[in-house]
Design a protein around this motif. Structure first.
Motif, short mmCIF file in Angstrom:
data_model
loop_
_atom_site.label_atom_id
_atom_site.label_comp_id
_atom_site.label_asym_id
_atom_site.label_seq_id
_atom_site.Cartn_x
_atom_site.Cartn_y
_atom_site.Cartn_z
N THR A 159 -21.02 19.63 -17.95
CA THR A 159 -20.20 20.23 -16.90
C THR A 159 -18.71 20.00 -17.21
N PHE A 160 -17.87 20.75 -16.52
CA PHE A 160 -16.44 20.53 -16.68
C PHE A 160 -16.08 19.08 -16.35
N ASP A 161 -16.59 18.57 -15.23
CA ASP A 161 -16.22 17.23 -14.79
C ASP A 161 -16.56 16.17 -15.83
N VAL A 162 -17.74 16.29 -16.43
CA VAL A 162 -18.15 15.30 -17.43
C VAL A 162 -17.29 15.42 -18.70
N LEU A 163 -17.12 16.64 -19.18
CA LEU A 163 -16.35 16.84 -20.40
C LEU A 163 -14.90 16.41 -20.20
N VAL A 165 -1.25 12.79 -24.60
CA VAL A 165 -0.75 13.14 -23.27
C VAL A 165 -1.78 14.03 -22.58
N VAL A 166 -2.13 13.68 -21.36
CA VAL A 166 -3.18 14.38 -20.61
C VAL A 166 -2.55 15.06 -19.40
N HIS A 167 -3.02 16.29 -19.12
CA HIS A 167 -2.48 17.03 -17.97
C HIS A 167 -3.56 17.91 -17.36
N LYS A 168 -3.80 17.76 -16.07
CA LYS A 168 -4.72 18.63 -15.33
C LYS A 168 -3.91 19.82 -14.83
N GLU A 169 -4.34 21.01 -15.19
CA GLU A 169 -3.58 22.21 -14.85
C GLU A 169 -3.72 22.56 -13.36
N ASP A 170 -2.69 23.17 -12.81
CA ASP A 170 -2.72 23.67 -11.44
C ASP A 170 -3.21 25.11 -11.48
N SER A 171 -4.53 25.28 -11.51
CA SER A 171 -5.11 26.61 -11.68
C SER A 171 -6.30 26.78 -10.74
N GLU A 172 -6.67 28.05 -10.50
CA GLU A 172 -7.75 28.33 -9.55
C GLU A 172 -9.05 27.72 -10.03
N LEU A 173 -9.36 27.87 -11.32
CA LEU A 173 -10.52 27.23 -11.91
C LEU A 173 -10.05 25.98 -12.64
N PRO A 174 -10.80 24.89 -12.58
CA PRO A 174 -10.37 23.64 -13.22
C PRO A 174 -10.08 23.84 -14.71
N SER A 175 -8.99 23.25 -15.16
CA SER A 175 -8.58 23.34 -16.57
C SER A 175 -7.67 22.15 -16.87
N GLY A 176 -7.74 21.65 -18.09
CA GLY A 176 -6.90 20.53 -18.46
C GLY A 176 -6.58 20.52 -19.94
N LEU A 177 -5.47 19.88 -20.28
CA LEU A 177 -4.99 19.80 -21.65
C LEU A 177 -4.86 18.35 -22.10
N ARG A 194 -8.23 21.84 -24.99
CA ARG A 194 -8.31 22.38 -23.63
C ARG A 194 -9.75 22.43 -23.15
N VAL A 195 -9.96 21.90 -21.96
CA VAL A 195 -11.25 21.98 -21.28
C VAL A 195 -11.05 22.92 -20.10
N LYS A 196 -11.84 23.99 -20.01
CA LYS A 196 -11.59 25.03 -19.01
C LYS A 196 -12.88 25.53 -18.38
N GLN A 197 -12.91 25.50 -17.05
CA GLN A 197 -14.04 26.08 -16.33
C GLN A 197 -13.94 27.60 -16.37
N LEU A 198 -15.05 28.26 -16.69
CA LEU A 198 -15.06 29.72 -16.76
C LEU A 198 -15.67 30.31 -15.49
N GLU A 199 -15.36 31.57 -15.24
CA GLU A 199 -15.86 32.24 -14.04
C GLU A 199 -17.38 32.35 -14.02
N ASN A 200 -18.01 32.36 -15.20
CA ASN A 200 -19.48 32.47 -15.25
C ASN A 200 -20.19 31.14 -15.02
N GLY A 201 -19.40 30.09 -14.73
CA GLY A 201 -20.00 28.78 -14.46
C GLY A 201 -20.06 27.87 -15.67
N ASN A 202 -19.83 28.43 -16.85
CA ASN A 202 -19.82 27.62 -18.06
C ASN A 202 -18.47 26.94 -18.25
#
Length: 232
Positions: free
Chosen positions: A76-80, A135-147, A178-186
Motif C-alpha cells: 500500500t502507499f502507507d507501507v511503501l 530530504v523527505v517531503h509529503k506532497e500537498d496533493s489530492e492523492l497521497p504522494s511523497g518525494l 517518488r511514491v504516489k497513490q494512483l486513482e485506480n487504487g494502486n
C-alpha cells in the motif's frame, strides 16, 4: 544571492554549501516529472519499467529511471511511504544485499538527515562508500504522494563527522524517489538516479548494468516487506 550551482548532480556538496530543503525538493519534483518523457528501456522482473536520458553539464553522467505499479495486495502507499520516508537507509540495508552498514552522520531537521552507506561487493570489486543528504517531503496533493531526494555530501570540512565514514572507494550518487497513490487504487514507485561508482570500473560498463541493478531493488523490497509483521 541565489545558489547558481545545479542541485541534482553527482558533484558532492560541502557541509557549508547545502541548499535549502525547499530548493532540493523543488528540483527533485521537476526532475521526477520529466521522467515521463525519457527514453524507454527494458522491462525487468515482469513489471519494472526502465527509462533513461543522456547526461548534461556539469557531470555529463547519464540518468536512469525505474517505475513500477503495485496493487494494494503487494504494497500500500502507507507501507511503501513509511519504509522510504523513515530511516530509508536503515531499511535499504535490510533488503539490498550489497549494503552491509549504514550510519546516520547528522540530522539537520526532522525531514533531512545525512547518511553514510557502505556497500560490500563479492569477488574483485572493492567496497564502496556513499555519503548523502536525504530530504523527505509529503506532497500537498489530492492523492497521497511523497518525494525523497538524495544528494552527495563531502564531509571533509568536519574531521569528527568524517570519522563516521567507513573505508572504501568513494562513490557518488544523486537520486529522486517518488511514491504516489494512483486513482485506480494502486501505488506507483518511481526512482531516477545518476551515479559515479568510482574506482576502476569503466563508466560505460556501469551504465549498461544500471537499469537492471536499480530494478532489482523492487522485488528485493517486496520480498522483504512481505515478511514484516502486520499491524493489527
Amino acid at each position: 544571492m541565489a545558489d547558481s550551482k545545479p542541485l541534482l548532480t553527482i558533484s558532492p556538496r560541502k557541509l557549508s554549501d547545502i541548499p535549502s530543503e525547499e530548493s532540493i525538493i523543488a528540483a527533485g519534483r521537476e526532475l521526477i516529472e520529466s521522467t515521463e518523457s525519457w527514453k524507454e528501456g527494458k522491462t525487468h522482473f515482469t513489471k519494472v519499467k526502465t527509462l533513461s536520458r543522456p547526461g548534461g553539464p556539469p557531470d555529463n553522467d547519464n540518468w536512469h529511471c525505474r517505475v513500477s505499479e503495485h496493487t494494494p495486495e503487494e504494497v500500500t502507499f502507507d507501507v511503501l511511504w513509511d519504509k522510504m520516508a523513515k530511516d530509508k537507509a536503515l531499511n535499504e540495508k535490510e533488503f539490498i544485499p550489497a549494503i552491509d552498514k549504514v550510519t546516520q552522520v547528522q540530522e539537520l531537521s526532522p525531514t533531512a538527515q545525512i547518511w553514510t552507506i557502505h556497500y560490500k561487493f563479492p569477488l574483485m570489486v572493492s567496497d564502496r562508500v556513499f555519503t548523502v543528504l536525504q530530504v523527505v517531503h509529503k506532497e500537498d496533493s489530492e492523492l497521497p504522494s511523497g518525494l525523497i531526494v538524495s544528494i552527495p555530501i563531502d564531509l571533509s570540512g568536519d574531521v569528527e563527522l568524517q570519522k563516521l565514514e567507513e573505508e572504501g572507494v568513494r562513490g557518488y550518487y544523486v537520486s529522486v524517489e517518488r511514491v504516489k497513490q494512483l486513482e485506480n487504487g494502486n501505488v506507483e514507485w518511481r526512482m531516477a538516479t545518476s551515479s559515479d561508482t568510482g574506482g576502476l570500473i569503466p563508466k560505460f560498463i556501469a551504465d549498461l548494468q544500471m537499469p537492471k541493478a536499480i530494478s532489482e531493488d523492487v522485488p528485493h523490497f517486496l520480498h522483504w516487506v512481505e515478511k514484516q509483521p502486520k499491524s493489527t
